[in-house]
Design an enzyme around this catalytic site. Sequence first.
Site, PDB file in Angstrom:
ATOM      1  N   ASP A  43      61.763  92.912 -21.038  1.00  0.00           N
ATOM      2  CA  ASP A  43      61.004  94.025 -21.593  1.00  0.00           C
ATOM      3  C   ASP A  43      61.156  94.058 -23.113  1.00  0.00           C
ATOM      4  O   ASP A  43      62.153  93.586 -23.662  1.00  0.00           O
ATOM      5  CB  ASP A  43      61.488  95.354 -21.015  1.00  0.00           C
ATOM      6  CG  ASP A  43      61.234  95.463 -19.518  1.00  0.00           C
ATOM      7  OD1 ASP A  43      60.346  94.755 -19.015  1.00  0.00           O
ATOM      8  OD2 ASP A  43      61.933  96.257 -18.867  1.00  0.00           O
ATOM      9  N   ARG A  47      64.447  92.984 -25.630  1.00  0.00           N
ATOM     10  CA  ARG A  47      64.304  91.973 -26.680  1.00  0.00           C
ATOM     11  C   ARG A  47      64.649  92.566 -28.047  1.00  0.00           C
ATOM     12  O   ARG A  47      65.332  91.935 -28.846  1.00  0.00           O
ATOM     13  CB  ARG A  47      62.886  91.408 -26.664  1.00  0.00           C
ATOM     14  CG  ARG A  47      62.652  90.261 -27.627  1.00  0.00           C
ATOM     15  CD  ARG A  47      61.295  89.629 -27.351  1.00  0.00           C
ATOM     16  NE  ARG A  47      60.849  88.765 -28.416  1.00  0.00           N
ATOM     17  CZ  ARG A  47      60.957  87.450 -28.426  1.00  0.00           C
ATOM     18  NH1 ARG A  47      61.533  86.838 -27.400  1.00  0.00           N
ATOM     19  NH2 ARG A  47      60.512  86.734 -29.435  1.00  0.00           N
ATOM     20  N   HIS A  52      66.943  87.928 -29.339  1.00  0.00           N
ATOM     21  CA  HIS A  52      66.253  86.944 -28.505  1.00  0.00           C
ATOM     22  C   HIS A  52      66.577  85.541 -28.986  1.00  0.00           C
ATOM     23  O   HIS A  52      67.145  85.363 -30.067  1.00  0.00           O
ATOM     24  CB  HIS A  52      64.740  87.194 -28.508  1.00  0.00           C
ATOM     25  CG  HIS A  52      64.164  87.342 -29.884  1.00  0.00           C
ATOM     26  ND1 HIS A  52      64.110  88.563 -30.526  1.00  0.00           N
ATOM     27  CD2 HIS A  52      63.651  86.449 -30.737  1.00  0.00           C
ATOM     28  CE1 HIS A  52      63.573  88.414 -31.721  1.00  0.00           C
ATOM     29  NE2 HIS A  52      63.290  87.123 -31.879  1.00  0.00           N
ATOM     30  N   CYS A  85      64.887  85.501 -18.502  1.00  0.00           N
ATOM     31  CA  CYS A  85      65.003  86.951 -18.634  1.00  0.00           C
ATOM     32  C   CYS A  85      66.461  87.197 -19.024  1.00  0.00           C
ATOM     33  O   CYS A  85      67.077  86.328 -19.630  1.00  0.00           O
ATOM     34  CB  CYS A  85      64.584  87.674 -17.352  1.00  0.00           C
ATOM     35  SG  CYS A  85      65.494  87.189 -15.874  1.00  0.00           S
ATOM     36  N   GLN A  89      67.647  85.586 -12.904  1.00  0.00           N
ATOM     37  CA  GLN A  89      67.817  85.676 -11.462  1.00  0.00           C
ATOM     38  C   GLN A  89      66.557  86.189 -10.762  1.00  0.00           C
ATOM     39  O   GLN A  89      66.332  85.846  -9.611  1.00  0.00           O
ATOM     40  CB  GLN A  89      69.001  86.579 -11.128  1.00  0.00           C
ATOM     41  CG  GLN A  89      70.310  85.997 -11.559  1.00  0.00           C
ATOM     42  CD  GLN A  89      71.482  86.895 -11.231  1.00  0.00           C
ATOM     43  OE1 GLN A  89      71.331  88.048 -10.828  1.00  0.00           O
ATOM     44  NE2 GLN A  89      72.679  86.368 -11.418  1.00  0.00           N
ATOM     45  N   CYS A 132      64.558  89.461 -35.240  1.00  0.00           N
ATOM     46  CA  CYS A 132      63.301  89.851 -35.879  1.00  0.00           C
ATOM     47  C   CYS A 132      62.529  90.773 -34.936  1.00  0.00           C
ATOM     48  O   CYS A 132      62.792  90.807 -33.731  1.00  0.00           O
ATOM     49  CB  CYS A 132      62.466  88.637 -36.268  1.00  0.00           C
ATOM     50  SG  CYS A 132      61.660  87.787 -34.893  1.00  0.00           S
TER      51      CYS A 132
END
Length: 143
Positions: A43, A47, A52, A85, A89, A132
């Site tokens: 989502d 992030r 990330h 993700c 999983q 960022c």
Amino acid sequence: MAATAMATLAAAAGASPQLRFMSAAQLLALRGSPEVAIIDVRDEDERAYDGHIAGSLHCESHSFQDDMPRLLQDLSRHKTVVFHCALSQVRGPKCAKAFLHSISSSGGGPEVFVLERGFNGWAQYGHPQCSCKELKRCIALLE
């Protein structure tokens, strides 16, 4: 030999290709290659808060099917696509399977992988991250 025979039977029966996993170390070795795309399906809040993988693209899992035509076009030049993700999983594998099914039914495309242990595993190993606020495409390089 038995595995090859099973793969041949599965292909003949029209079965979907198997989903494969890639370790963080393997992905790190591929960093910076223009032929590799990393797709973060977490989502937007995750992030933004957790950061990330540097150089990754963002496509939230809840809108993944709607974004599929754009992704297929955007990723057509890549030879390898790696989904993840938080833990890889549920959401990461689910999106990777959907993408794999789409490229399989359209005659082929890049190799598709899921990042083992997801973003959390990547971060735990201290691999390159970015914070960022680019929502769709991180502009940082995998250095």
